[in-house]
Design an enzyme around this catalytic site. Structure first.
Site, PDB file in Angstrom:
ATOM      1  N   ASP A 100      -0.874  -3.385  -1.367  1.00 41.49           N
ATOM      2  CA  ASP A 100      -2.110  -4.155  -1.482  1.00 41.49           C
ATOM      3  C   ASP A 100      -2.287  -4.751  -2.872  1.00 41.49           C
ATOM      4  O   ASP A 100      -2.945  -5.787  -3.035  1.00 41.49           O
ATOM      5  CB  ASP A 100      -3.326  -3.271  -1.177  1.00 41.49           C
ATOM      6  CG  ASP A 100      -3.472  -2.942   0.295  1.00 41.49           C
ATOM      7  OD1 ASP A 100      -2.850  -3.638   1.125  1.00 41.49           O
ATOM      8  OD2 ASP A 100      -4.204  -1.989   0.619  1.00 41.49           O
ATOM      9  N   HIS A 144       3.937   0.519   3.718  1.00 48.89           N
ATOM     10  CA  HIS A 144       2.638  -0.020   3.330  1.00 48.89           C
ATOM     11  C   HIS A 144       2.199   0.567   1.983  1.00 48.89           C
ATOM     12  O   HIS A 144       1.723  -0.166   1.114  1.00 48.89           O
ATOM     13  CB  HIS A 144       1.589   0.263   4.403  1.00 48.89           C
ATOM     14  CG  HIS A 144       0.338  -0.529   4.211  1.00 48.89           C
ATOM     15  ND1 HIS A 144       0.319  -1.897   4.321  1.00 48.89           N
ATOM     16  CD2 HIS A 144      -0.932  -0.157   3.887  1.00 48.89           C
ATOM     17  CE1 HIS A 144      -0.912  -2.334   4.085  1.00 48.89           C
ATOM     18  NE2 HIS A 144      -1.675  -1.303   3.819  1.00 48.89           N
ATOM     19  N   TYR A 148       1.687   6.430   2.530  1.00 49.49           N
ATOM     20  CA  TYR A 148       1.863   6.232   3.967  1.00 49.49           C
ATOM     21  C   TYR A 148       3.359   6.062   4.243  1.00 49.49           C
ATOM     22  O   TYR A 148       3.825   4.971   4.591  1.00 49.49           O
ATOM     23  CB  TYR A 148       1.088   5.004   4.458  1.00 49.49           C
ATOM     24  CG  TYR A 148      -0.408   5.095   4.269  1.00 49.49           C
ATOM     25  CD1 TYR A 148      -1.089   6.272   4.549  1.00 49.49           C
ATOM     26  CD2 TYR A 148      -1.141   4.003   3.814  1.00 49.49           C
ATOM     27  CE1 TYR A 148      -2.465   6.353   4.376  1.00 49.49           C
ATOM     28  CE2 TYR A 148      -2.517   4.077   3.645  1.00 49.49           C
ATOM     29  CZ  TYR A 148      -3.171   5.257   3.920  1.00 49.49           C
ATOM     30  OH  TYR A 148      -4.525   5.332   3.751  1.00 49.49           O
ATOM     31  N   ASP A 155      -0.939  -5.710   7.884  1.00 49.58           N
ATOM     32  CA  ASP A 155      -1.680  -6.135   6.697  1.00 49.58           C
ATOM     33  C   ASP A 155      -0.746  -6.414   5.525  1.00 49.58           C
ATOM     34  O   ASP A 155      -0.940  -7.351   4.752  1.00 49.58           O
ATOM     35  CB  ASP A 155      -2.680  -5.065   6.237  1.00 49.58           C
ATOM     36  CG  ASP A 155      -3.388  -4.336   7.354  1.00 49.58           C
ATOM     37  OD1 ASP A 155      -2.834  -4.235   8.460  1.00 49.58           O
ATOM     38  OD2 ASP A 155      -4.498  -3.842   7.111  1.00 49.58           O
ATOM     39  N   ARG A 225      -7.804  -8.465  12.889  1.00 54.82           N
ATOM     40  CA  ARG A 225      -7.567  -8.841  11.494  1.00 54.82           C
ATOM     41  C   ARG A 225      -6.123  -8.581  11.076  1.00 54.82           C
ATOM     42  O   ARG A 225      -5.549  -9.355  10.308  1.00 54.82           O
ATOM     43  CB  ARG A 225      -8.529  -8.147  10.535  1.00 54.82           C
ATOM     44  CG  ARG A 225      -8.341  -8.653   9.105  1.00 54.82           C
ATOM     45  CD  ARG A 225      -9.532  -8.388   8.211  1.00 54.82           C
ATOM     46  NE  ARG A 225      -9.632  -7.022   7.755  1.00 54.82           N
ATOM     47  CZ  ARG A 225     -10.769  -6.318   7.718  1.00 54.82           C
ATOM     48  NH1 ARG A 225     -11.890  -6.852   8.166  1.00 54.82           N
ATOM     49  NH2 ARG A 225     -10.797  -5.089   7.253  1.00 54.82           N
ATOM     50  N   SER A 226      -5.538  -7.515  11.583  1.00 50.16           N
ATOM     51  CA  SER A 226      -4.149  -7.253  11.197  1.00 50.16           C
ATOM     52  C   SER A 226      -3.230  -8.360  11.707  1.00 50.16           C
ATOM     53  O   SER A 226      -2.314  -8.792  11.000  1.00 50.16           O
ATOM     54  CB  SER A 226      -3.702  -5.881  11.723  1.00 50.16           C
ATOM     55  OG  SER A 226      -3.556  -5.870  13.129  1.00 50.16           O
ATOM     56  N   ILE A 227      -3.487  -8.839  12.905  1.00 54.55           N
ATOM     57  CA  ILE A 227      -2.702  -9.950  13.439  1.00 54.55           C
ATOM     58  C   ILE A 227      -2.962 -11.208  12.612  1.00 54.55           C
ATOM     59  O   ILE A 227      -2.055 -12.002  12.341  1.00 54.55           O
ATOM     60  CB  ILE A 227      -3.018 -10.176  14.926  1.00 54.55           C
ATOM     61  CG1 ILE A 227      -2.691  -8.919  15.742  1.00 54.55           C
ATOM     62  CG2 ILE A 227      -2.254 -11.380  15.471  1.00 54.55           C
ATOM     63  CD1 ILE A 227      -3.169  -8.963  17.192  1.00 54.55           C
TER      64      ILE A 227
END
Length: 386
Positions: A100, A144, A148, A155, A225-227
């Site tokens: 992120d 990610h 994880y 995402d 949202r992930s798509i």
């Protein structure tokens, strides 16, 4: 006479407000809500995170459209605060291997080009270095996060892909294009659902997570949202991926197929999409703005760039108008807000384990003006010059 002057001024102010482009109004509104860019994403302290970069990228696009220095200054002030003289970045710890954190690096490309300040080049290189040693699956997909392990989330494709593609172009690191393409193609290999044409939110290569199917490793549901992150990653990566790159046709085909798939799951009344994409009729599911605007952005940009049939430009323009009607409201101070934003969703974790169930996705808080709606809305409005 005085009352008449006041009335005329009020009418002029109202007409001037409504004559402004949506991207100007929304950028001004969010800057008013967040006088300093570090305050974005409801932050109380300094943070280098993807939401900040998402909104500031959109504000830099407003600067490009308007040449109004206040937009550039807003972003530069954040970079000036966060990037130290030696090029290190406040709050950023590369060895946490949190994908992120990479997205915000994109704002440094135009700032470096404009200022020529060496510290911004060092900061960009620092983020690139994280991805050289970032942990991966056996086929090469980025985890990610380090916390994880063995997990690929949709995402993450947006968080690193466009940054790395732009870095490859700016630094003539041509081999990096192959790595960026691999990430997109691996998602097609492991997270695609042939029944719906959609993509699952996450995949655990180790099959150890409670949310993961013991046979496939897939999470149980489709999260809009992930798509949307995946689609935006594709259209933004294509800005930099060379025209003659061997994987470009396959990546464009993925975008084309997915664009057709999401069209099947629009709400018939509003034209928008649900939090859990394919279960619109299930009690508790709701129309969600961040995923909806990401889909619209991807349709419009994809069609404008020639990756999608021109019919998607018409669909996107119509969906944009429906988005305005369903999710955008004017506040008492004439600022614009976006409603019905899912604040966050993820998988696993040590506290309050996120099991990927339908009940989980509809349980996360819903709020107004989440940056994951604001940024894509501004960028979409810039594409349409609205």
């Amino acid at each position: 006479m005085k009352k008449l002057i006041i009335l005329l001024f009020s009418v002029f102010f109202t007409l001037h407000t409504f004559a402004q482009k949506n991207y100007i109004r929304m950028a001004d509104s969010d800057m008013k809500r967040n006088p300093e860019a570090w305050m974005l994403d409801f932050s109380k302290t300094l943070k280098w995170n993807y939401c900040h970069g998402l909104v500031m990228q959109s504000i830099l696009q407003v600067y490009d459209k308007t040449d109004n220095a206040k937009y550039y200054d807003y972003v530069y002030d954040y970079a000036d605060t966060m990037v130290n003289a030696d090029g290190t970045i406040k709050t950023y710890k590369p060895l946490e291997y949190n994908i992120d954190r990479i997205n915000t690096g994109k704002i440094l490309f135009p700032i470096l080009a404009k200022t020529k300040e060496e510290r911004f080049k060092i900061a960009l290189d620092l983020q690139r270095e994280q991805m050289r040693t970032h942990p991966r699956t056996k086929d090469g997909s980025f985890w990610h996060k380090k916390v994880y392990p063995h997990q690929v989330w949709l995402d993450g494709l947006y968080m690193a892909g466009p940054f790395l593609a732009q870095y490859a172009k700016e630094n003539n690191e041509t081999a990096l294009y192959d790595d960026v393409a691999l990430q997109i193609l691996d998602v097609r290999k492991y997270l695609y659902d042939p029944k719906t044409g959609l993509y699952f939110h996450g995949w655990d290569e180790s099959r150890q997570q409670r949310w993961a199917d013991p046979k496939t490793g897939l999470s149980p549901h489709f999260w809009s949202r992930s798509i949307g992150w995946y689609m935006m990653a594709i259209v933004d990566v294509l800005d930099f991926l060379p025209e003659d790159h061997k994987d470009r046709p396959a990546i464009i085909k993925i975008l084309q197929e997915l664009s057709g798939s999401i069209a099947k799951f629009r709400d018939t009344e509003t034209g928008m999409w649900y939090q859990v994409t394919d279960l619109g009729g299930r009690e508790g599911n709701y129309l969600e703005s961040t995923g909806s605007i990401m889909f619209i952005y991807s349709w419009i940009k994809g069609a404008q760039k020639g990756y999608l049939d021109k019919g998607y430009l018409t669909k996107g323009e119509q969906a944009y108008e429906q988005f305005l009607k369903r999710f955008v409201k004017q506040e008492a101070d004439r600022s614009l807000s976006i409603t019905d934003c899912c604040s966050v969703a993820g998988l696993g974790g040590e506290k309050n384990y996120r099991d990927g169930s339908f009940e989980y996705y509809i349980s996360e808080p819903v709020r107004d003006n989440d940056p994951k709606a604001i940024g894509p809305f501004i960028m979409t409005s810039v594409l349409l010059d609205q």
